[in-house]
Design a protein around this motif. Structure first.
Motif, short mmCIF file in Angstrom:
data_model
loop_
_atom_site.label_atom_id
_atom_site.label_comp_id
_atom_site.label_asym_id
_atom_site.label_seq_id
_atom_site.Cartn_x
_atom_site.Cartn_y
_atom_site.Cartn_z
N SER A 36 0.89 -1.16 -0.43
CA SER A 36 0.17 0.08 0.33
C SER A 36 1.05 1.16 -0.08
CB SER A 36 -1.29 -0.14 1.47
OG SER A 36 -1.00 1.08 1.31
N PRO A 37 0.32 2.36 -0.66
CA PRO A 37 1.38 3.85 -0.53
C PRO A 37 1.31 4.35 0.38
CG PRO A 37 -0.50 4.06 -1.91
CD PRO A 37 -0.54 2.38 -2.02
N TRP A 38 0.03 3.40 1.62
CA TRP A 38 -0.27 4.85 2.67
C TRP A 38 1.03 3.91 3.95
CZ3 TRP A 38 -3.92 4.21 -0.49
CH2 TRP A 38 -4.86 5.51 -0.88
N ASP A 39 1.91 2.79 2.99
CA ASP A 39 2.79 1.78 4.54
C ASP A 39 4.30 2.73 4.03
OD1 ASP A 39 4.21 0.04 5.68
OD2 ASP A 39 4.22 -1.53 4.99
N VAL A 40 3.66 3.06 5.95
CA VAL A 40 4.93 4.20 5.91
C VAL A 40 6.39 3.35 5.93
CG1 VAL A 40 3.73 5.57 7.71
CG2 VAL A 40 5.43 3.29 8.12
N ARG A 41 6.54 2.36 5.62
CA ARG A 41 7.70 1.53 4.79
C ARG A 41 8.39 2.27 3.48
NH1 ARG A 41 6.85 -4.61 7.08
NH2 ARG A 41 4.32 -4.05 5.54
N HIS A 42 7.29 2.41 2.95
CA HIS A 42 7.08 2.95 1.95
C HIS A 42 7.62 3.95 0.99
CE1 HIS A 42 6.43 -1.71 1.83
NE2 HIS A 42 7.50 -1.40 1.13
N ARG A 43 7.43 4.59 1.80
CA ARG A 43 7.88 6.51 1.21
C ARG A 43 7.88 6.78 0.00
NH1 ARG A 43 4.27 9.00 5.21
NH2 ARG A 43 4.22 8.81 7.33
N ARG A 44 7.44 7.83 -0.50
CA ARG A 44 7.89 8.09 -2.33
C ARG A 44 8.32 9.54 -1.89
NH1 ARG A 44 4.82 3.35 -2.87
NH2 ARG A 44 6.27 1.59 -3.71
N HIS A 48 1.76 11.40 -3.04
CA HIS A 48 0.77 11.84 -3.19
C HIS A 48 -0.08 11.76 -4.77
CE1 HIS A 48 -3.02 14.91 -4.35
NE2 HIS A 48 -2.86 15.26 -3.31
N GLU A 49 0.60 11.92 -5.23
CA GLU A 49 -0.35 11.38 -6.62
C GLU A 49 0.67 9.75 -6.69
OE1 GLU A 49 1.72 11.15 -11.27
OE2 GLU A 49 3.06 12.22 -9.97
N LEU A 50 1.23 8.78 -5.90
CA LEU A 50 0.84 7.36 -6.57
C LEU A 50 -0.74 7.26 -5.15
CD1 LEU A 50 4.46 6.47 -5.30
CD2 LEU A 50 3.06 5.88 -7.81
N LYS A 51 -0.86 7.43 -4.54
CA LYS A 51 -2.12 7.46 -2.96
C LYS A 51 -3.24 7.62 -4.15
CE LYS A 51 0.19 8.58 0.58
NZ LYS A 51 0.66 8.69 2.31
N ARG A 52 -4.20 8.70 -4.50
CA ARG A 52 -4.46 9.77 -5.39
C ARG A 52 -4.68 8.23 -6.85
NH1 ARG A 52 -6.82 12.18 -9.84
NH2 ARG A 52 -8.27 13.41 -9.13
N ASP A 53 -3.48 7.97 -7.26
CA ASP A 53 -3.91 6.67 -8.26
C ASP A 53 -3.96 5.43 -7.74
OD1 ASP A 53 -2.65 8.48 -10.03
OD2 ASP A 53 -0.54 7.75 -10.60
N ALA A 54 -4.11 5.25 -6.74
CA ALA A 54 -4.42 3.68 -5.93
C ALA A 54 -6.16 4.11 -5.87
CB ALA A 54 -3.64 3.74 -4.31
N VAL A 56 -7.94 5.86 -7.39
CA VAL A 56 -8.38 5.16 -9.01
C VAL A 56 -8.76 4.20 -9.23
CG1 VAL A 56 -8.82 5.71 -11.49
CG2 VAL A 56 -8.27 8.38 -8.90
N ARG A 57 -7.64 3.70 -9.35
CA ARG A 57 -7.47 1.62 -9.59
C ARG A 57 -8.23 1.39 -8.79
NH1 ARG A 57 -4.00 -1.19 -12.12
NH2 ARG A 57 -2.98 0.44 -13.22
N ALA A 58 -8.52 1.72 -7.58
CA ALA A 58 -9.43 1.25 -6.53
C ALA A 58 -10.66 1.34 -6.55
CB ALA A 58 -9.47 1.34 -4.91
N ALA A 59 -11.49 2.29 -7.41
CA ALA A 59 -12.13 2.72 -7.83
C ALA A 59 -12.81 2.03 -8.65
CB ALA A 59 -12.86 3.83 -7.56
N ALA A 60 -11.91 1.87 -9.97
CA ALA A 60 -12.77 1.31 -11.55
C ALA A 60 -12.44 -0.65 -10.71
CB ALA A 60 -10.99 1.53 -12.13
N GLN A 61 -11.60 -0.85 -9.92
CA GLN A 61 -11.32 -2.24 -9.28
C GLN A 61 -13.30 -2.63 -9.05
OE1 GLN A 61 -8.08 -2.61 -7.22
NE2 GLN A 61 -7.16 -3.78 -9.50
N ALA A 62 -13.22 -2.07 -7.85
CA ALA A 62 -14.74 -2.38 -7.05
C ALA A 62 -15.87 -1.70 -8.02
CB ALA A 62 -14.47 -0.78 -5.82
#
Length: 244
Positions: A36-44, A48-54, A56-62
């Motif tokens: 998850s882009p919200w995982d503090v171990r994977h900060r980039r 913000h852009e990665l989280k927003r993309d995530a 949108v993708r989760a919405a598309a899959q749902a």
């Protein structure tokens, strides 16, 4: 679902504490190899852009799995392992999510058109590349939203934007068909009718394609591109029958 959010939800969505709250671990989605882009171990740097993309993708899959009306923002938040106010931080409402899913899927097709404009190859080759991009986009997570989501789910303004984007693709295909007829790489055809036929066949991919099928999205795109390419080849003029 059209509409905005309540003031408390908006305030909470903008609170820094919203994204640091402990959340249940989510399962990874297809293609998600880093967690998850919200995982503090994977900060980039582009968090913000990665989280927003995530989102949108989760919405598309749902939407693809449940349908637009049967999917709530709570469902999308649960899939991401975040709170609903966190989802509100990146989008205003479910209606905007549907629009962003459409626009995200469309980017692959628009990029194929941009590459076609930069190329000096025959028009049939350039159209072939556009068809591949189109097919891959429809076979992606965003295909359902691009094809099967009815425009009445969007308000008038977003609906107009969707229609404008669809028209852009339609006109781009017609233009390549006309150029192909002119340069001899495509046989004589009615550009409008042919563009409708091509788009109709490509859009239908969203109705039957699933990731667990034997063919992946690239193979489906190759098959459709080959079908259209061979069908658009110019034919030799038919010679009149010799008289006896």
């Amino acid at each position: 679902m059209p509409g905005g959010q309540s003031t408390p939800a908006r305030n909470l969505a903008r609170s820094p504490m919203t994204e640091t709250r402990k959340r249940p671990q989510r399962s990874r989605t297809p293609g998600d190899s880093t967690g998850s882009p919200w995982d503090v171990r994977h900060r980039r740097p582009r968090d913000h852009e990665l989280k927003r993309d995530a989102v949108v993708r989760a919405a598309a899959q749902a939407f693809n799995a449940r349908g637009y009306h049967n999917t709530s923002l709570d469902d999308i938040a649960a899939a991401l392992g975040v709170t609903k106010p966190t989802v509100y931080y990146y989008v205003s409402n479910k209606e905007q999510l549907l629009f962003e899913c459409f626009r995200t899927g469309l980017q692959r097709i628009r990029e194929a058109f941009r590459e076609a404009q930069r190329s000096d190859r025959p028009a049939r080759d350039r159209l072939n590349s556009v068809v591949r991009g189109y097919a891959e986009a429809i076979a992606s997570d965003y295909g359902w939203c691009m094809v099967r989501a009815h425009e009445h789910d969007l308000g008038p303004e977003l609906g107009r934007q969707i229609n404008a984007l669809k028209s852009e693709i339609d006109q781009g295909i017609r233009r390549l068909l006309r150029e192909g007829v002119d340069d001899g790489s495509i046989g004589p055809c009615d550009p409008k009718l042919t563009a409708f036929a091509m788009a109709g066949a490509l859009n239908w991919i969203a109705h039957w394609y699933r990731e667990n099928q034997p063919m992946n999205a690239t193979q489906v795109a190759d098959a459709f591109a080959s079908f259209f390419e061979n069908g658009l080849l110019p034919r030799p003029a038919r010679q009149p029958a010799a008289r006896a």
